[in-house]
Write a protein that holds these residues in place. Sequence first.
Motif, short mmCIF file in Angstrom:
data_model
loop_
_atom_site.label_atom_id
_atom_site.label_comp_id
_atom_site.label_asym_id
_atom_site.label_seq_id
_atom_site.Cartn_x
_atom_site.Cartn_y
_atom_site.Cartn_z
N PHE A 1 3.30 4.45 8.45
CA PHE A 1 4.60 3.85 8.61
C PHE A 1 5.16 2.62 8.63
N GLN A 2 3.66 1.90 9.78
CA GLN A 2 3.95 -0.11 8.99
C GLN A 2 4.18 -0.40 7.75
N MET A 3 3.92 0.25 6.39
CA MET A 3 3.58 -0.20 5.34
C MET A 3 5.25 0.29 4.85
N GLY A 4 6.08 1.07 5.12
CA GLY A 4 6.65 1.27 5.30
C GLY A 4 8.32 1.03 5.69
N VAL A 5 8.37 0.35 7.02
CA VAL A 5 8.72 -0.71 7.84
C VAL A 5 9.14 -2.42 6.67
N LYS A 6 7.27 -2.38 6.40
CA LYS A 6 7.33 -3.58 5.92
C LYS A 6 7.75 -3.59 4.35
N TYR B 1 6.35 5.79 1.54
CA TYR B 1 5.28 5.40 2.78
C TYR B 1 5.79 6.61 4.38
N TRP B 2 7.26 6.43 4.32
CA TRP B 2 7.11 7.21 5.49
C TRP B 2 7.67 8.43 5.16
N THR B 3 7.87 9.20 3.45
CA THR B 3 7.40 10.61 3.78
C THR B 3 5.96 10.77 3.97
N LYS B 4 4.97 10.10 3.48
CA LYS B 4 3.62 10.98 3.53
C LYS B 4 2.83 10.60 4.92
N GLU C 1 -1.96 -12.33 7.14
CA GLU C 1 -2.51 -11.76 6.26
C GLU C 1 -3.12 -11.34 5.71
N VAL C 2 -3.99 -12.18 7.38
CA VAL C 2 -5.23 -10.60 7.25
C VAL C 2 -4.87 -9.44 8.15
N ARG C 3 -3.54 -9.39 9.17
CA ARG C 3 -3.04 -7.99 9.60
C ARG C 3 -1.93 -7.26 8.75
N PHE C 4 -2.31 -8.24 7.46
CA PHE C 4 -1.62 -7.23 6.72
C PHE C 4 -2.53 -6.10 5.90
N LEU C 5 -3.73 -6.56 5.77
CA LEU C 5 -4.87 -6.48 5.01
C LEU C 5 -5.59 -5.54 6.28
N MET C 6 -5.83 -5.61 7.06
CA MET C 6 -5.84 -4.37 8.07
C MET C 6 -5.07 -2.92 8.26
N ASN C 7 -3.86 -3.25 7.88
CA ASN C 7 -2.85 -2.54 7.86
C ASN C 7 -2.89 -1.35 6.65
N VAL C 8 -2.92 -2.79 5.47
CA VAL C 8 -3.36 -1.15 3.89
C VAL C 8 -4.67 -1.04 4.31
N LYS C 9 -6.39 -1.60 4.91
CA LYS C 9 -6.90 -0.51 4.85
C LYS C 9 -7.27 0.90 5.99
N ARG C 10 -6.11 0.56 6.49
CA ARG C 10 -5.91 1.45 7.72
C ARG C 10 -4.82 2.76 7.49
N ALA C 11 -3.68 2.51 6.15
CA ALA C 11 -3.24 3.21 5.73
C ALA C 11 -3.76 3.98 4.36
#
Length: 207
Positions: free
Chosen positions: A60-65, A78-81, A41-51
């Motif tokens: 890209f990782q958001m697209g993978v998810k 997400y991948w288009t962006k 959950e913490v890693r996901f929230l960090m990913n969202v912040k970076r995105a």
Amino acid sequence: MECCYKLICNGCHCANQIRELEGKLLHKCPFCRHPSLATEEVRFLMNVKRAEANDPTAIFQMGVKCLKEGDYDGAFQYWTKAAGLGDVTAHFNLSLMYHNGEVGKDKKKEVYHLEQAAIGGHPTARHNLGCIEGGNGRTDRAIKHWIMASKLGEDAALSSLRSFYSKGFVGKEDFASALRGYQAAVDATKSHQREAAKEFYETSGGE
């Protein structure tokens, strides 16, 4: 991938992991030295912040998810962006989506994203371009793509070249040059750390 969104090979990751295990140290990011993020959950929230900060790797990782969850539209967005921000693998994945039809088959867009990925150094994209050219009867262009991809260490491209060489479509010097380039690319990926990582994961199930 580490908490600061640096991509590292398994050898480097494993070398750091072994150092920490042997020294009974707290696991930290090899780059920023911050403690490892404890939960998904913490890693996901960090990913969202970076995105949200337009980090192409995080996007890209958001697209993978999304893809893992079966959300093809979300992955596509997400991948288009990410592709628009220069992520090469995002371009390649978009080419696959257009090829497979997850967002509707579109050969023109498939080729466009393959070209962008290939320009960025994606070896499989370069190989796939060669396959498309070969399928269209443009053997010379196909061979050029496969030679370039082989020199980037792409196994499939070397196999395609070997097949065409056996049929007389590829000259001896061109094939030899591609083979030397392929071996150089493969040798460049070898290291003591990567061999140790392979042994470590095989014997201990380390992650």
